[in-house]
Design a protein around this motif. Sequence first.
Motif, short mmCIF file in Angstrom:
data_model
loop_
_atom_site.label_atom_id
_atom_site.label_comp_id
_atom_site.label_asym_id
_atom_site.label_seq_id
_atom_site.Cartn_x
_atom_site.Cartn_y
_atom_site.Cartn_z
N ALA A 1 0.83 -1.21 0.00
CA ALA A 1 0.00 0.00 0.00
C ALA A 1 0.87 1.26 0.00
N GLU A 2 1.96 1.24 0.77
CA GLU A 2 2.88 2.39 0.77
C GLU A 2 3.50 2.57 -0.61
N ILE B 1 2.36 1.71 -3.53
CA ILE B 1 1.36 2.22 -4.47
C ILE B 1 1.09 3.70 -4.20
N ARG B 2 0.91 4.06 -2.95
CA ARG B 2 0.62 5.45 -2.57
C ARG B 2 1.77 6.38 -3.04
N GLU B 3 3.00 5.99 -2.77
CA GLU B 3 4.15 6.82 -3.15
C GLU B 3 4.27 6.92 -4.67
N VAL C 1 1.86 6.52 -6.96
CA VAL C 1 0.74 7.28 -7.53
C VAL C 1 1.02 8.78 -7.42
N ALA C 2 1.47 9.24 -6.27
CA ALA C 2 1.76 10.67 -6.09
C ALA C 2 2.89 11.11 -7.02
N THR D 1 1.81 10.90 -10.80
CA THR D 1 0.81 11.92 -11.12
C THR D 1 1.48 13.25 -11.39
N GLU E 1 -2.68 3.77 -11.33
CA GLU E 1 -3.16 2.47 -10.88
C GLU E 1 -3.25 1.49 -12.05
#
Length: 153
Positions: A46-47, A49-51, A53-54, A57, A83
Amino acid sequence: LMHLKPLDEQAQFVRIYRDAAAAAGRDPATVRVSTHFSVYCAENRAEAIREFVAAHTLVADQFVAARHHSGATVVSSEHLSPEQLIEEGRVCVGRPDDCIRIIEQARDTIGLTGVDSSFYFGTIDYAKARRSLDLFASEVIPQLKHEPEPALA
């Protein structure tokens, strides 16, 4: 660059390349095929993916804005969400086992013999990029470097 085209399209390009090598008298099995992956490897999926994605983007928004400003065409892959890029294996994001699976899938589908990577991009600062690189180097590369080269169809 892995994110520009789906794996099956890239495999078609590699087949054309190998066919051209054979037509020129080269053994297609000796042709080297490398690509580039954006990578974010972390112990926690999850970390990662979160990092990613930011970071992605920010970079994608800058590329699209620059292309619009210059009048250049925006390529279709620039409209994919980060994603989608992760889901389609166009970027190497996740835990070490995810990264191994993504590279193996690209190797087996495309016939890759080499990979280069970016770890430091977008909103990923040096400390995060270094942790990602260290984890990739210690957990991913050793699992791949002794793998046999892909069978060529």
